[in-house]
Each structure stands twice: as C-alpha cells, then as structure tokens.
Scaffold this active site. Structure first.
Site, PDB file in Angstrom:
ATOM      1  N   GLY A 115      32.559  74.305  20.461  1.00 47.70           N
ATOM      2  CA  GLY A 115      33.110  75.563  19.966  1.00 47.70           C
ATOM      3  C   GLY A 115      32.107  76.692  20.179  1.00 47.70           C
ATOM      4  O   GLY A 115      30.889  76.469  20.171  1.00 47.70           O
ATOM      5  N   ARG A 194      41.274  68.830  26.724  1.00 47.37           N
ATOM      6  CA  ARG A 194      40.755  67.451  26.832  1.00 47.37           C
ATOM      7  C   ARG A 194      40.926  66.691  25.535  1.00 47.37           C
ATOM      8  O   ARG A 194      41.275  65.512  25.511  1.00 47.37           O
ATOM      9  CB  ARG A 194      39.260  67.495  27.168  1.00 47.37           C
ATOM     10  CG  ARG A 194      38.912  68.168  28.464  1.00 47.37           C
ATOM     11  CD  ARG A 194      37.435  68.523  28.485  1.00 47.37           C
ATOM     12  NE  ARG A 194      37.119  69.546  27.493  1.00 47.37           N
ATOM     13  CZ  ARG A 194      36.824  70.804  27.788  1.00 47.37           C
ATOM     14  NH1 ARG A 194      36.771  71.182  29.028  1.00 47.37           N
ATOM     15  NH2 ARG A 194      36.559  71.681  26.835  1.00 47.37           N
ATOM     16  N   PRO A 218      51.983  76.670  30.069  1.00 43.34           N
ATOM     17  CA  PRO A 218      52.079  75.224  30.293  1.00 43.34           C
ATOM     18  C   PRO A 218      50.822  74.706  30.993  1.00 43.34           C
ATOM     19  O   PRO A 218      50.191  75.426  31.765  1.00 43.34           O
ATOM     20  CB  PRO A 218      53.296  75.082  31.216  1.00 43.34           C
ATOM     21  CG  PRO A 218      54.055  76.349  31.076  1.00 43.34           C
ATOM     22  CD  PRO A 218      53.063  77.414  30.729  1.00 43.34           C
ATOM     23  N   ARG A 219      50.488  73.469  30.700  1.00 42.06           N
ATOM     24  CA  ARG A 219      49.339  72.837  31.357  1.00 42.06           C
ATOM     25  C   ARG A 219      49.805  71.519  31.967  1.00 42.06           C
ATOM     26  O   ARG A 219      49.512  70.429  31.449  1.00 42.06           O
ATOM     27  CB  ARG A 219      48.234  72.582  30.339  1.00 42.06           C
ATOM     28  CG  ARG A 219      47.687  73.878  29.774  1.00 42.06           C
ATOM     29  CD  ARG A 219      46.686  73.655  28.705  1.00 42.06           C
ATOM     30  NE  ARG A 219      45.823  74.818  28.584  1.00 42.06           N
ATOM     31  CZ  ARG A 219      44.539  74.847  28.970  1.00 42.06           C
ATOM     32  NH1 ARG A 219      43.975  73.789  29.508  1.00 42.06           N
ATOM     33  NH2 ARG A 219      43.832  75.932  28.807  1.00 42.06           N
ATOM     34  N   ARG A 276      38.974  74.429  14.179  1.00 47.42           N
ATOM     35  CA  ARG A 276      38.182  75.365  13.377  1.00 47.42           C
ATOM     36  C   ARG A 276      39.027  75.809  12.185  1.00 47.42           C
ATOM     37  O   ARG A 276      40.233  76.048  12.323  1.00 47.42           O
ATOM     38  CB  ARG A 276      37.793  76.595  14.198  1.00 47.42           C
ATOM     39  CG  ARG A 276      36.639  76.370  15.168  1.00 47.42           C
ATOM     40  CD  ARG A 276      35.305  76.139  14.456  1.00 47.42           C
ATOM     41  NE  ARG A 276      34.207  76.003  15.377  1.00 47.42           N
ATOM     42  CZ  ARG A 276      33.769  74.849  15.897  1.00 47.42           C
ATOM     43  NH1 ARG A 276      34.357  73.708  15.577  1.00 47.42           N
ATOM     44  NH2 ARG A 276      32.737  74.831  16.722  1.00 47.42           N
ATOM     45  N   ASP A 300      39.356  68.681   8.853  1.00 43.76           N
ATOM     46  CA  ASP A 300      37.930  68.389   9.058  1.00 43.76           C
ATOM     47  C   ASP A 300      37.132  69.686   9.047  1.00 43.76           C
ATOM     48  O   ASP A 300      35.909  69.662   9.054  1.00 43.76           O
ATOM     49  CB  ASP A 300      37.741  67.666  10.402  1.00 43.76           C
ATOM     50  CG  ASP A 300      36.284  67.290  10.650  1.00 43.76           C
ATOM     51  OD1 ASP A 300      35.659  66.737   9.722  1.00 43.76           O
ATOM     52  OD2 ASP A 300      35.772  67.572  11.751  1.00 43.76           O
ATOM     53  N   GLU A 305      32.509  76.884   5.283  1.00 50.33           N
ATOM     54  CA  GLU A 305      31.925  75.543   5.300  1.00 50.33           C
ATOM     55  C   GLU A 305      30.508  75.661   4.773  1.00 50.33           C
ATOM     56  O   GLU A 305      29.756  76.494   5.285  1.00 50.33           O
ATOM     57  CB  GLU A 305      31.931  74.970   6.708  1.00 50.33           C
ATOM     58  CG  GLU A 305      33.339  74.695   7.196  1.00 50.33           C
ATOM     59  CD  GLU A 305      33.393  74.043   8.576  1.00 50.33           C
ATOM     60  OE1 GLU A 305      32.325  73.731   9.141  1.00 50.33           O
ATOM     61  OE2 GLU A 305      34.498  73.848   9.081  1.00 50.33           O
ATOM     62  N   HIS A 324      33.518  68.490   8.233  1.00 53.18           N
ATOM     63  CA  HIS A 324      33.248  68.799   9.646  1.00 53.18           C
ATOM     64  C   HIS A 324      32.445  67.682  10.334  1.00 53.18           C
ATOM     65  O   HIS A 324      31.315  67.914  10.776  1.00 53.18           O
ATOM     66  CB  HIS A 324      32.520  70.142   9.777  1.00 53.18           C
ATOM     67  CG  HIS A 324      32.694  70.781  11.122  1.00 53.18           C
ATOM     68  ND1 HIS A 324      32.720  72.133  11.320  1.00 53.18           N
ATOM     69  CD2 HIS A 324      32.849  70.244  12.356  1.00 53.18           C
ATOM     70  CE1 HIS A 324      32.863  72.408  12.608  1.00 53.18           C
ATOM     71  NE2 HIS A 324      32.949  71.262  13.262  1.00 53.18           N
ATOM     72  N   ILE A 325      33.064  66.519  10.438  1.00 56.83           N
ATOM     73  CA  ILE A 325      32.340  65.359  11.001  1.00 56.83           C
ATOM     74  C   ILE A 325      32.990  64.801  12.265  1.00 56.83           C
ATOM     75  O   ILE A 325      32.677  63.686  12.692  1.00 56.83           O
ATOM     76  CB  ILE A 325      32.210  64.208   9.968  1.00 56.83           C
ATOM     77  CG1 ILE A 325      33.589  63.788   9.443  1.00 56.83           C
ATOM     78  CG2 ILE A 325      31.267  64.591   8.830  1.00 56.83           C
ATOM     79  CD1 ILE A 325      33.591  62.425   8.751  1.00 56.83           C
ATOM     80  N   SER A 327      32.680  65.113  15.397  1.00 57.98           N
ATOM     81  CA  SER A 327      31.825  64.623  16.504  1.00 57.98           C
ATOM     82  C   SER A 327      30.644  63.788  15.989  1.00 57.98           C
ATOM     83  O   SER A 327      29.735  63.457  16.753  1.00 57.98           O
ATOM     84  CB  SER A 327      31.301  65.811  17.320  1.00 57.98           C
ATOM     85  OG  SER A 327      30.415  66.593  16.539  1.00 57.98           O
TER      86      SER A 327
HETATM   87  O1  LIG Z   1      32.136  72.738  18.178  1.00 57.13           O
HETATM   88  C1  LIG Z   1      31.734  71.596  18.048  1.00 57.13           C
HETATM   89  O2  LIG Z   1      30.931  71.075  18.823  1.00 57.13           O
HETATM   90  C2  LIG Z   1      32.210  70.761  16.930  1.00 57.13           C
HETATM   91  O3  LIG Z   1      32.976  71.438  16.026  1.00 57.13           O
HETATM   92  C3  LIG Z   1      31.041  70.090  16.269  1.00 57.13           C
HETATM   93  O4  LIG Z   1      31.429  68.817  16.152  1.00 57.13           O
END
Ligand SMILES: O=C(O)[C@H](O)CO
Length: 359
Positions: A115, A194, A218-219, A276, A300, A305, A324-325, A327
C-alpha cells in the site's frame, strides 16, 4: 515504568552502519565510508532486509531500532535531514513536511508495503524522488489471512469459542451459532488485482458458485484466471454473498463502502476488508451491522489503527476485528524487508528497482 521503557528505547536507537560495526578501521577506509550514501530506516525491519543493506557495503544507515513504537515524528524530521535514501513502513506519513525536512539529497524512498496511501505521490514526483514498494511477495500471505478471516466471520468462530469458554455451551441446538457457508455462494471482489485473484483461487475449492468483481474497468486477463464476471458496483453489492474488498485506498475509493453499498447488500451477506480501513465509512458499517442490514463483517484494517478499544464496532458480535496482520507471516515479512532493501540499493545506484511505483 513508562519513562524507563522510553529511556531504554532511546538507548536502543543506535546508529548501525558499516562504519561503527567494522571497528578499528584505518582512516582511509573511514574516509571512504563516510562518503557512502546516507540512509534512514524508520523501523527495525526484519533481519533479511537489514542483512542485505549491511552486507552491500553500499550505504551507511541509521535506524529507529524498535518494532514496538513508531519513530516519533519530531525525531523522524530530525533524522531524515540530508539523507540520500529512506526506508519506511506504512505508519510514516511521507508528506511535504517530511520531504522538506529531508532536503534535496533524498533520491530514493523505499516503503516496506504494497500500500502507498501513506505517501504523497505528487510531492515525490515533483521532487524526482524514486519510490520502491513491495507487491507480490505478500500476495499469498494476505490471501490466506483473508480466507481465514472470511471463514472466522461467516462461521462465527470468535463467538463460538467465547460461548464454549464461558459456559454458554448447553445442549446441542439446531440453529445455535449457525452461519453462512461458501458452498453455492457468490463471492464478490471489489478491486481485482493479484490479491483478489489469489483469494478467489483459495475459495474456489469451497464450491463457490460464482465469482464477480467490480473495478474501474474490466480486467479480462486476471478475471479469466478465476472465471470471474465483471459487474457494476451496484450489482456487486446486490449479488455478493461474500464481498471482499481488495482495492487500494485512493481519493476515488475513500469511503466507497458506505450506506449506499451496505443498503444494497443482502442481509445474509458477509463483508470482508483486508485492504485499507479508509475504504469504509465505519459509522455506516456499524449501522449496517447493528441493524442486521448485513450479516457480518471481518476487518483486518480500520481507521484509526489501532482502533480504540472503546470503538462501537468492538461491541458487535457480528464484527471480527484483527490488528492489520494480513501479511504477518515470518516468511512474507522477511521477503518484504529484503525487497525493500534491494529496491533501495538499486534506486541509489540509479538502476531499475525490482518493484518501482510509476509516478
Ligand atoms: O500495505 C501493505 O503492505 C500491507 O497492508 C501490510 O501488510
């Protein structure tokens, strides 16, 4: 207690540079090193990235050596003065004030995140600062967590463990703690990229009937991977039994999930957000959840936050909130930190980065 912890952190905030790590260097070597590009790292990033920077011999760096508290803004504004490169995470606002404080030496910014809503892209572009970020390496981890959050919310797992632990578990009951299942459902994705594709790939074996998505256009290439149909934003709201938000936060998507969207959703639908918090109007979401307009939400990400523990959303049984976990796996966070380090080094050498934002 608080004071002494702060004092300890200050002591921990040391400059770790090839210079002071090598020790006992000759004055020639010292002189050579002092001409290396200076880099500030706003967080104690995972070891893979630090190792790459340390062993590169290409930069001298200083870092805010804590993962528990972000670098205070005042400190950050001091530390960035005159740096050539900056590595940051998503808690740091990289705006005009910060870029002014850094000054004209700053050539490369590398964020350890996919992000980039914490970056003033216009300002960065204006100043010719190149920007690296970390897409792809976190796709699997985020998709995996999204599926976990979706199932936790739809099958009411938090409520269920709470009941089991606190004596609410009486006799087996026919409709007690019933939820909504994926089999035969329509899953909607808001913003197909993705991560959306990776989520759908993981959900397909649960016998989902149909995938739909809404986006600015469209994708077809991505959609064909998961056989997803392009629909309008309204149709996405109306048809989705599960709606997963995967779009980036931009001025166009800010609070795009609001009263209007929730009012069109089925009252059996589950809303999931792992992108987000700013994409959602949280007052409207609270209203939709508390009045039964929608069945549940798994978040999440929130605004702010951390979300204060007194926030009304925490009072709702049908709202699952994670800190926010998405990743947060060891492998992914190390890969993100390695990619952020490599982007920085390549950028400072004037070479194409592995993952560079087009400004
Ligand atoms: O933007 C990002 O990389 C994620 O929100 C963090 O996991």
């Amino acid at each position: 207690m608080w004071c002494s912890r702060m004092a300890l952190r200050r002591l921990q905030q040391v400059a770790v540079t090839p210079l002071n790590m090598a020790g006992g260097l000759t004055s020639n070597v010292q002189r050579e090193m002092s001409t290396l590009p200076r880099v500030y790292i706003t967080r104690q990033i995972p070891p893979e990235g630090l190792k790459i920077l340390r062993e590169s011999g290409q930069v001298q760096y200083e870092l805010w050596d804590s993962d528990d508290v972000p670098v205070p803004r005042k400190e950050l504004l001091q530390k960035v003065k005159g740096v050539d490169g900056l590595v940051c995470v998503l808690t740091e606002k990289i705006d005009t004030e910060l870029l002014d404080a850094a000054g004209p030496n700053l050539k490369v910014l590398s964020t350890m995140s996919v992000g980039f809503d914490h970056l003033s892209l216009e300002e960065l572009k204006k100043r010719g600062i190149r920007v690296g970020y970390t897409p792809d390496v976190l796709t699997d981890s985020v998709a995996e967590l999204t599926v976990a959050l979706l199932l936790t919310t739809s099958r009411r797992l938090i409520e269920a463990t709470h009941e089991a632990k606190t004596g609410g578990w009486g006799t087996w009951r026919t409709l007690w703690l019933c939820g909504h299942e994926l089999a035969g459902s329509t899953v909607g994705i808001l913003g197909l990229g993705r991560i959306g594709v990776a989520i759908a790939e993981r959900l397909a074996p649960f016998k989902v009937k149909k995938f739909i998505y809404a986006d600015v256009a469209p994708r077809p290439e991505l959609a064909s991977v998961i056989n997803a149909e392009y629909v309008s934003f309204d149709e996405l709201a109306k048809q989705s039994d599960f709606l997963s938000v995967c779009c980036a936060l931009t001025p166009e998507t800010k609070e795009i999930c609001n009263k209007d969207l929730f009012s069109k959703m089925k009252n059996t639908s589950i809303f999931i957000n792992t992108s987000r918090g700013g994409v959602v109007n949280q007052e409207d979401l609270y209203e939709a959840l508390s009045t039964g307009q929608i069945a549940g939400a798994g978040l999440d990400v929130t605004v702010p936050e951390p979300l204060p523990t007194s926030h009304p959303l925490f009072t709702l049984k049908n709202c699952v909130i994670l800190p926010h976990i998405a990743s947060a796996s060891y492998a992914t966070r190390n890969n993100m930190s390695a990619l952020a380090a490599n982007n920085l080094l390549l950028g400072l050498r004037g070479e194409p980065m592995i993952k560079e934002l087009k400004l």
